[in-house]
Design a protein around this motif. Structure first.
Motif, PDB file in Angstrom:
ATOM      1  N   ALA A   1      -8.191  -5.417   0.328  1.00  0.00           N
ATOM      2  CA  ALA A   1      -8.251  -5.059  -1.102  1.00  0.00           C
ATOM      3  C   ALA A   1      -8.218  -6.274  -2.025  1.00  0.00           C
ATOM      4  O   ALA A   1      -7.504  -6.289  -3.022  1.00  0.00           O
TER       5      ALA A   1
ATOM      6  N   ALA B   1     -13.188   1.750   4.046  1.00  0.00           N
ATOM      7  CA  ALA B   1     -14.112   1.507   2.938  1.00  0.00           C
ATOM      8  C   ALA B   1     -14.725   0.115   3.041  1.00  0.00           C
ATOM      9  O   ALA B   1     -15.939  -0.062   2.853  1.00  0.00           O
ATOM     10  N   GLU B   2     -13.896  -0.883   3.322  1.00  0.00           N
ATOM     11  CA  GLU B   2     -14.412  -2.250   3.449  1.00  0.00           C
ATOM     12  C   GLU B   2     -15.387  -2.350   4.619  1.00  0.00           C
ATOM     13  O   GLU B   2     -16.420  -3.022   4.526  1.00  0.00           O
TER      14      GLU B   2
ATOM     15  N   LYS C   1      -7.339   5.547  -3.556  1.00  0.00           N
ATOM     16  CA  LYS C   1      -7.029   5.308  -2.146  1.00  0.00           C
ATOM     17  C   LYS C   1      -7.792   4.135  -1.548  1.00  0.00           C
ATOM     18  O   LYS C   1      -7.347   3.553  -0.557  1.00  0.00           O
ATOM     19  N   ALA C   2      -8.932   3.799  -2.116  1.00  0.00           N
ATOM     20  CA  ALA C   2      -9.717   2.664  -1.613  1.00  0.00           C
ATOM     21  C   ALA C   2     -10.516   2.077  -2.759  1.00  0.00           C
ATOM     22  O   ALA C   2     -10.985   2.811  -3.635  1.00  0.00           O
ATOM     23  N   TRP C   3     -10.671   0.744  -2.720  1.00  0.00           N
ATOM     24  CA  TRP C   3     -11.329   0.027  -3.833  1.00  0.00           C
ATOM     25  C   TRP C   3     -12.016  -1.201  -3.239  1.00  0.00           C
ATOM     26  O   TRP C   3     -11.358  -2.118  -2.774  1.00  0.00           O
TER      27      TRP C   3
ATOM     28  N   SER D   1      -3.881   1.788   3.215  1.00  0.00           N
ATOM     29  CA  SER D   1      -4.447   0.639   3.934  1.00  0.00           C
ATOM     30  C   SER D   1      -5.513   1.065   4.942  1.00  0.00           C
ATOM     31  O   SER D   1      -6.473   0.335   5.196  1.00  0.00           O
TER      32      SER D   1
ATOM     33  N   MET E   1      -7.575   3.803   4.717  1.00  0.00           N
ATOM     34  CA  MET E   1      -8.797   4.145   3.982  1.00  0.00           C
ATOM     35  C   MET E   1      -9.442   2.901   3.393  1.00  0.00           C
ATOM     36  O   MET E   1     -10.674   2.805   3.327  1.00  0.00           O
ATOM     37  N   GLN E   2      -8.607   1.951   2.959  1.00  0.00           N
ATOM     38  CA  GLN E   2      -9.145   0.703   2.429  1.00  0.00           C
ATOM     39  C   GLN E   2      -9.921  -0.039   3.511  1.00  0.00           C
ATOM     40  O   GLN E   2     -11.014  -0.566   3.264  1.00  0.00           O
ATOM     41  N   THR E   3      -9.384  -0.058   4.718  1.00  0.00           N
ATOM     42  CA  THR E   3     -10.076  -0.700   5.840  1.00  0.00           C
ATOM     43  C   THR E   3     -11.398   0.002   6.123  1.00  0.00           C
ATOM     44  O   THR E   3     -12.435  -0.652   6.324  1.00  0.00           O
TER      45      THR E   3
ATOM     46  N   ILE F   1      -3.091   2.625  -2.991  1.00  0.00           N
ATOM     47  CA  ILE F   1      -4.072   2.308  -1.957  1.00  0.00           C
ATOM     48  C   ILE F   1      -3.531   2.673  -0.573  1.00  0.00           C
ATOM     49  O   ILE F   1      -2.393   2.365  -0.240  1.00  0.00           O
TER      50      ILE F   1
ATOM     51  N   SER G   1       0.838  -1.188   0.000  1.00  0.00           N
ATOM     52  CA  SER G   1       0.000   0.000   0.000  1.00  0.00           C
ATOM     53  C   SER G   1       0.876   1.241   0.000  1.00  0.00           C
ATOM     54  O   SER G   1       2.099   1.175   0.164  1.00  0.00           O
TER      55      SER G   1
END
Length: 758
Positions: free
Chosen positions: A282, A323-324, A435-437, A317, A319-321, A315, A61
């Motif tokens: 991700a 978002a998820e 940044k997030a997906w 990590s 923001m990914q967390t 990404i 990330s």
């Protein structure tokens, strides 16, 4: 007589001695040179200096967190300094006590092993760690076999001689510490873990440097028989082996009796998690960009799955967390609402709300399982129908965790088609960095990505592209238009006319500003501008601003029909408004390095000027109307997000509510999401419950609450920066002549004809 026997014995011993002294070196030399092709090739000097082993490529990330790996063998090498003392001591007392004293071959251990075999009493193996490394690296038992390898008994002898030769060469080329680390990097530990780094992570969620004695004892016990001594598959056998290794530590005084007794009584204390493509952060992102990486590695002469590349992504990590979590929390709740709303009915319905006939049977025919059965048995074979209806044990997804059940293929398909799906993406509008997906609700069970791969009609989220053309043609956000029916004529078609209606209520006939019209997503006023501008103008603006998918130049495009787009391109397009009118390609990789850290390529996004800075800022003012105007479609966002902040937003819902959208823009971050069924016929039975404000907006809202609550991210509230050269149009409608606007198109709306539009 006796003297003759002694004489012959001495002669025999001398013959054996001479043959040994001469024969063994000759035999070694013949193997080393592969004389007459009898023995098989040995690795050359270059191979010994740079031994090849498959190494997983790693995906990092932007904040340097390992997101995942691409591998055939899950292996990441470590250096000796990255190993704990407890780990190396445990290995040595178990596998090679005199490792520091020999030069690749331990003669004492070798004699012990030979005597043990001859006397049928196992007293330990004769292979050193260096010899085992030779086998691990060069596969001496499987590869490069000569003609003599098929001779019973002789092949094994040749293999051992090869290992001795390679071991001596390895000792000449590497330090003891390097050999020890190389050995631990090459060992398979089972559970898809190759090498000590993957093993420590898989069984204990630790780095090798953190491994303690009782953990090391388990891992070292796995070295020679990963399945037999697996703590997951054979826990009792594994425990006995672990305690046997602990006894070696006590026997050779690495630990005292008290420590031994204490460690022997401990449980495994596993934190077991097999590293796979469905695990970790991700997962959808990692799967989608794999195709890009495979193309890149092919073009540049690398193997993604074995060359140990280091791929650095955009990404974040954290923001990914967030978002998820936001997707998971909302979709869990929404799914419960959806199932309750169905009241036992199936969700696949026609426009008149009747159930789609034979939906499951038709859908089944598109599956790979059905096609494989037809290929094996024939399309009309009874076996196909029998196997499709055969119930068998399986695990299925649920929001409460996996369920063990009995289902047929038909049952399973029907079960899964009841689930709503989601796609969500966030990006930095200035750099283009994604940044997030989040491509779906669970990658293990639903692997189709709804961020880039999935495309759906955008509904009213297309409207800002219409209004961008309006603003660009000299109209103010305060320009007033009547909420009145607009009819498009299609001579010779059935039906010959189309008069779009508003989503809620009949046209009021009242005048309203175009900012308020966008904020409330009034269809009639958007249709007014579509008729005034012409569909091709709207298509051109959408493409300029960032939409890459094909769009049909038809009047219905103003409401989102006539084209399908992805979350990926919609977020990129909305970012153009925040980035002063410059479209920046959304990117997901910043650089790729080889396994030694050498940069192979840096990645920079493409950009182009799509709108003037003033038009872009004015569109931000238009989008802010959703959160600032009375009855704005973004009014339901949390006060906490809107306080001391400027937020632009747009909801979108297709006509039958099969697609719910929400796009949100702030000065530092643009994000958007889609919610719907995998099939367009799967949706709520009324528009109000399926609208984007209910299905998609909560994901954005929950995500931004988490983002703003984390000061380390650097995402702050505040106003959108104004254009450097100021504005030529007053945006405060209380000070503005609401009829102001330059009709640069020179078209009177009342007199427009179809010829003027197409």
């Amino acid at each position: 007589m006796k003297s003759n026997k002694i004489k012959w014995l001495l002669i025999t011993l001398w013959v054996v001695f001479i043959c040994t002294m001469v024969g063994v070196p000759v035999f070694f030399n013949m193997i080393g040179n592969n004389s007459f092709g009898l023995f098989g090739e040995l690795p050359g000097l270059e191979s010994l200096e740079n031994p090849e082993e498959e190494t997983a490529s790693q995906l990092f990330s932007a904040d340097n967190v390992l997101l995942g790996k691409y591998f055939r063998e899950n292996r990441t090498p470590v250096t000796y300094d990255e190993l704990s003392r407890e780990l190396t001591e445990t290995l040595l007392v178990t596998e090679d006590l005199r490792f520091s004293e020999h030069s690749g071959i331990d003669l004492r251990a070798l004699v012990r092993a030979v005597v043990g075999k001859l006397t049928f009493s196992f007293a330990g193996g004769g292979s050193t760690i260096t010899m085992q490394l030779a086998e691990n690296l060069y596969k001496t038992e499987q590869e490069n076999k000569g003609k003599l390898h098929n001779v019973p008994g002789l092949g094994q002898i040749i293999t051992k001689f090869k290992e001795w030769i390679i071991a001596v060469q390895l000792e000449k080329n590497y330090t003891k510490e390097e050999i020890l680390a190389m050995y631990l990097n090459t060992v398979p530990f089972g559970s898809n873990a190759f090498g000590i780094k993957a093993a420590a992570k898989t069984f204990f969620n630790k780095e090798p440097k953190q491994i303690t004695y009782h953990e090391a004892a388990l891992l070292v016990g796995l070295v020679n028989a990963p399945t037999r001594y697996s703590p997951i598959l054979n826990p009792e056998t594994s425990m006995r082996k672990r305690n046997e290794v602990l006894y070696n530590l006590r026997k050779y005084n690495r630990i005292d009796q008290i420590a031994y007794d204490s460690l022997r009584a401990k449980e495994f204390d596993l934190q077991y998690k097999v590293d796979g493509h469905n695990e970790g952060l991700a997962t959808y992102f990692r799967t989608v960009i794999r195709n890009f990486l495979m193309d890149w590695t092919t073009q540049h002469g690398y193997d993604l799955f074995e060359d140990g590349l280091k791929i650095y992504t955009t990404i974040d990590s954290r923001m990914q967390t967030y978002a998820e979590d936001a997707v998971r929390q909302h979709m869990d709740t929404l799914q419960s609402v959806f199932i309750k709303h169905l009241e036992g009915r199936n969700p696949w319905i026609n426009e008149d709300f009747t159930e789609v006939e034979n939906f499951i049977e038709t859908t089944m025919q598109r599956t790979s399982y059905y096609k494989s059965l037809v290929k094996e048995y024939g399309k009309d074979a009874d076996s196909v129908d029998i196997l499709l209806n055969l119930k068998r044990p399986m695990k299925v997804f649920s929001w409460d965790g996996e369920i063990d059940t009995l289902m047929s293929a038909y049952d399973s398909l029907k079960y899964y088609k009841h689930f709503l799906q989601a796609g969500f993406m966030a990006m930095d509008p200035h750099s283009g960095h994604i940044k997030a997906w989040v491509g779906g609700i669970d990658h293990k069970y639903f692997q189709f990505d709804h961020v880039m791969q999935g495309k759906r009609q955008p509904g009213s989220t297309i409207k800002p592209f219409v209004y961008s053309a309006v603003i660009d043609n000299g109209y103010s956000p305060c320009y007033e238009v009547a909420d009145a029916p607009i009819t498009f004529s299609f001579p010779g078609q059935d039906p010959p006319t189309w008069t779009p209606s508003n989503a809620v209520g009949n046209p009021t006939g009242q005048m309203m500003t175009i900012r308020s019209a966008l904020a409330q997503s009034v269809n009639t006023i958007t249709a007014y501008w579509m008729k005034k501008l012409g569909p091709q103008t709207v298509v051109d603006y959408a493409h300029r601003i960032g939409i890459q998918s094909d769009l049909a130049a038809v009047p219905a495009l103003c409401l989102g029909a006539g084209g399908e787009v992805s979350v990926y391109e919609m977020v990129g397009a909305y970012s153009t408004f925040v980035n002063q009118g410059v479209w920046t390609e959304p990117i997901f990789i910043t650089r790729i390095e080889d396994e030694n850290g050498r940069v192979l390529q840096d990645f920079v996004p493409q950009t182009r000027e799509a709108l003037s800075e003033e038009t872009a800022y004015t569109m931000l003012y238009m989008l802010r109307g959703a959160t600032e105007e009375p009855h704005g479609s973004g009014g339901g966002l949390s006060r906490e997000i809107k306080a001391n902040n400027q937020v632009g937003a747009k909801t979108g819902t297709t006509q039958n509510a099969s697609d719910g959208w929400f796009m949100g823009v702030t000065k530092d971050l643009v994000a958007g999401g889609w919610v719907g069924g995998d099939d367009r016929s799967i949706h709520f039975r009324n528009w109000a419950m399926g609208q984007g404000a209910r299905t998609a907006m909560p994901i954005w809202n929950n995500f931004m609450l988490k983002v703003y609550a984390d000061p380390d991210l650097g995402i702050e509230k505040g106003p959108f920066p104004k254009p450097v050269n100021g504005l030529s149009v007053e945006l405060d409608c209380s000070k503005h002549d609401r009829t102001q606007g330059i009709d640069s198109l020179g078209v009177d709306i009342e007199k427009v004809s179809e010829d003027d539009i197409f």
